[in-house]
Design a protein around this motif. Structure first.
Motif, short mmCIF file in Angstrom:
data_model
loop_
_atom_site.label_atom_id
_atom_site.label_comp_id
_atom_site.label_asym_id
_atom_site.label_seq_id
_atom_site.Cartn_x
_atom_site.Cartn_y
_atom_site.Cartn_z
N LEU A 20 -14.57 62.77 2.55
CA LEU A 20 -13.62 62.05 3.40
C LEU A 20 -14.36 61.51 4.62
O LEU A 20 -15.00 62.28 5.35
CB LEU A 20 -12.50 62.99 3.85
CG LEU A 20 -11.41 62.36 4.72
CD1 LEU A 20 -10.58 61.37 3.91
CD2 LEU A 20 -10.51 63.45 5.31
N VAL A 22 -13.73 59.83 8.10
CA VAL A 22 -12.70 59.56 9.12
C VAL A 22 -13.36 58.74 10.22
O VAL A 22 -14.38 59.15 10.79
CB VAL A 22 -12.12 60.86 9.69
CG1 VAL A 22 -10.91 60.56 10.57
CG2 VAL A 22 -11.72 61.81 8.56
N TYR A 83 -4.93 59.63 9.75
CA TYR A 83 -5.14 61.02 9.33
C TYR A 83 -4.23 61.96 10.09
O TYR A 83 -3.58 62.83 9.51
CB TYR A 83 -6.60 61.41 9.54
CG TYR A 83 -6.88 62.84 9.14
CD1 TYR A 83 -7.20 63.15 7.81
CD2 TYR A 83 -6.80 63.88 10.05
CE1 TYR A 83 -7.43 64.47 7.42
CE2 TYR A 83 -7.02 65.19 9.67
CZ TYR A 83 -7.35 65.48 8.36
OH TYR A 83 -7.55 66.78 7.98
N LEU A 105 -5.80 66.43 2.07
CA LEU A 105 -6.50 66.22 3.34
C LEU A 105 -6.83 67.51 4.10
O LEU A 105 -7.75 67.52 4.91
CB LEU A 105 -5.66 65.32 4.25
CG LEU A 105 -5.39 63.91 3.73
CD1 LEU A 105 -4.47 63.16 4.69
CD2 LEU A 105 -6.69 63.14 3.54
N GLY A 109 -8.38 70.23 0.58
CA GLY A 109 -9.02 69.10 1.24
C GLY A 109 -10.28 68.64 0.52
O GLY A 109 -10.56 69.04 -0.62
N VAL A 113 -16.62 66.28 4.95
CA VAL A 113 -15.90 65.52 5.97
C VAL A 113 -16.93 64.86 6.88
O VAL A 113 -17.80 65.54 7.43
CB VAL A 113 -14.95 66.40 6.81
CG1 VAL A 113 -14.23 65.56 7.84
CG2 VAL A 113 -13.96 67.11 5.91
N CYS A 115 -17.16 62.41 10.25
CA CYS A 115 -16.43 61.86 11.39
C CYS A 115 -17.31 60.83 12.08
O CYS A 115 -18.28 61.19 12.76
CB CYS A 115 -16.01 62.95 12.37
SG CYS A 115 -14.85 64.14 11.68
N MET A 132 -7.83 67.41 13.06
CA MET A 132 -9.10 67.49 12.36
C MET A 132 -9.55 68.93 12.15
O MET A 132 -10.18 69.25 11.14
CB MET A 132 -10.18 66.72 13.13
CG MET A 132 -9.99 65.21 13.18
SD MET A 132 -9.98 64.44 11.55
CE MET A 132 -11.58 64.93 10.93
N ILE A 135 -8.71 71.05 8.86
CA ILE A 135 -9.39 70.89 7.57
C ILE A 135 -10.06 72.20 7.17
O ILE A 135 -10.77 72.81 7.96
CB ILE A 135 -10.44 69.77 7.65
CG1 ILE A 135 -9.78 68.44 7.99
CG2 ILE A 135 -11.19 69.63 6.34
CD1 ILE A 135 -10.75 67.29 8.12
N SER A 137 -12.31 72.59 4.77
CA SER A 137 -13.73 72.42 4.44
C SER A 137 -14.60 72.63 5.68
O SER A 137 -14.30 72.12 6.76
CB SER A 137 -13.97 71.02 3.87
OG SER A 137 -15.35 70.81 3.66
N ARG A 140 -19.13 69.69 7.39
CA ARG A 140 -18.70 68.65 8.32
C ARG A 140 -19.89 67.94 8.95
O ARG A 140 -20.90 68.58 9.28
CB ARG A 140 -17.81 69.25 9.42
CG ARG A 140 -16.60 70.01 8.87
CD ARG A 140 -15.84 70.72 9.97
NE ARG A 140 -14.65 71.42 9.46
CZ ARG A 140 -13.82 72.12 10.22
NH1 ARG A 140 -14.04 72.20 11.54
NH2 ARG A 140 -12.77 72.71 9.70
#
Length: 347
Positions: A20, A22, A83, A105, A109, A113, A115, A132, A135, A137, A140
């Motif tokens: 994902l 973001v 989101y 999400l 999820g 991730v 960002c 955020m 999440i 997960s 990151r």
């Protein structure tokens, strides 16, 4: 990041399928284009499937696309605000849709991730940061090109999102790093304070070496062309000089007289600068500003014989009520602001 995601999501030895991204809304399509650019020429089975929610308007379409993404794998690009809204269930009444959004999400999820513009998460009390942090997960990645201006509280918030509890609670971090480092940066700091500051800063750097990668401009210096700056001085035209001199002689405190009965006193430096800047930019700027003020009803009929300087709404300079009577529409003859000559031609 494109290379990393392509490697980990398509590797047969790794059990990862979804990622994902973001990012701010205005960069969502840029991410799509970057994936297309770097995967151009690859075979279809070696390409990552990349989707985005920015163009999906209804919650139903978004839920269908998210469910398909979770089942088949690939990369999903989504904006921060969307989101947050989907996770918090804003404007979504269906419990089934809320369940899909939470499953895709938040829990479980995505596997990864990313960002982009991660400094948006520098305030842990903001709604975006809270969303955020839900999440599940822990894989990151934060990307940011914005310096944090030595604000260690913001730094702690970002690091805590990537690797939770690495720096401890904000109270422990403040006592262990923030206060000693700030005490050693003052003009009247003692030698002991400076030594403690350097020691704590070094410890912090070593603690973050495993999860923070900082690169400055020297990394790309050999690949980028040199930067050249040129300053061009352009002379004012004759009509600009006449307008400039007219304003200095009649509408500022430098002249022998002052129209409007205000005399020499009370020269307004910033107001004069704004008016003169319009003259040296282009005389038509005066006329545009005058038309804007006239349409808003700033002028009276009995004051139209004056050369009336005005401010644009953008500069928001303070003008007295005597300068521009408001809420009175002018019904007389229109007059230009080109030094009192209606037939003056501006090129």
């Amino acid at each position: 990041v494109v290379t990393f995601l392509h490697t980990v999501l398509l590797c047969d030895k790794l059990n990862f399928t979804t990622a994902l991204v973001v990012c701010p809304l205005n960069t969502a399509l840029n991410w799509i284009n970057e994936f297309k650019k770097w995967q151009e020429g690859l075979e279809d089975d070696k390409k990552l499937k990349v989707s985005e929610l920015a163009t999906m308007k209804s919650p139903q379409d978004r839920s269908i696309l998210l469910q398909k993404w979770q089942d088949s794998g690939g990369v999903m690009v989504i904006g921060y605000e969307m989101y947050r809204n989907l996770v918090q269930g804003r404007n979504v009444k269906s419990k089934k849709l809320k369940t899909v959004f939470n499953k895709t999400l938040v829990d479980p999820g995505p596997d990864f991730v990313v960002c982009d513009e991660g400094h948006i998460l520098k305030n842990e009390a903001s709604a975006v940061s809270k969303a955020m942090n839900l999440i599940r997960s822990k894989r990151r990645i934060i990307l940011t090109g914005t310096p944090l201006q030595n604000n260690l509280i913001e730094y702690h918030c970002m690091v805590n999102f990537v690797k939770e509890n690495l720096l401890g609670s904000i109270t422990d971090f403040r006592n262990r790093f923030i206060n000693p480092i700030q005490n050693g940066q003052c003009a009247d700091s003692t030698t002991t304070n400076v030594q403690v500051m350097k020691k704590r800063a070094h410890i912090l750097y070593e603690m973050l070496a495993g999860c923070v990668q900082r690169k400055d401009c020297t990394t790309l210096a050999e690949f980028l062309p040199p930067k050249h700056e040129y300053v061009l001085a352009v002379r004012m035209t004759s009509i600009q000089c006449k307008l400039y001199q007219y304003y200095l002689d009649h509408l500022t405190g430098t002249g022998s007289t002052r129209e409007g009965g205000r005399g020499k006193a009370g020269t307004k430096l910033f107001q004069d600068f704004q008016i003169l800047s319009r003259i040296w930019t282009h005389p038509w700027c005066l006329q545009l500003d005058y038309i804007s003020k006239e349409n808003k009803g700033y002028f009276e009929e009995d004051r139209m014989n004056e050369f009336i300087p005005s401010d644009s709404d953008e500069t928001s300079l303070s003008l007295s009520s005597d300068d521009y009577p408001k809420k009175k529409k002018f019904k007389g003859k229109k007059r230009t602001s080109s030094g009192g000559h209606e037939d003056a031609e501006v090129i």
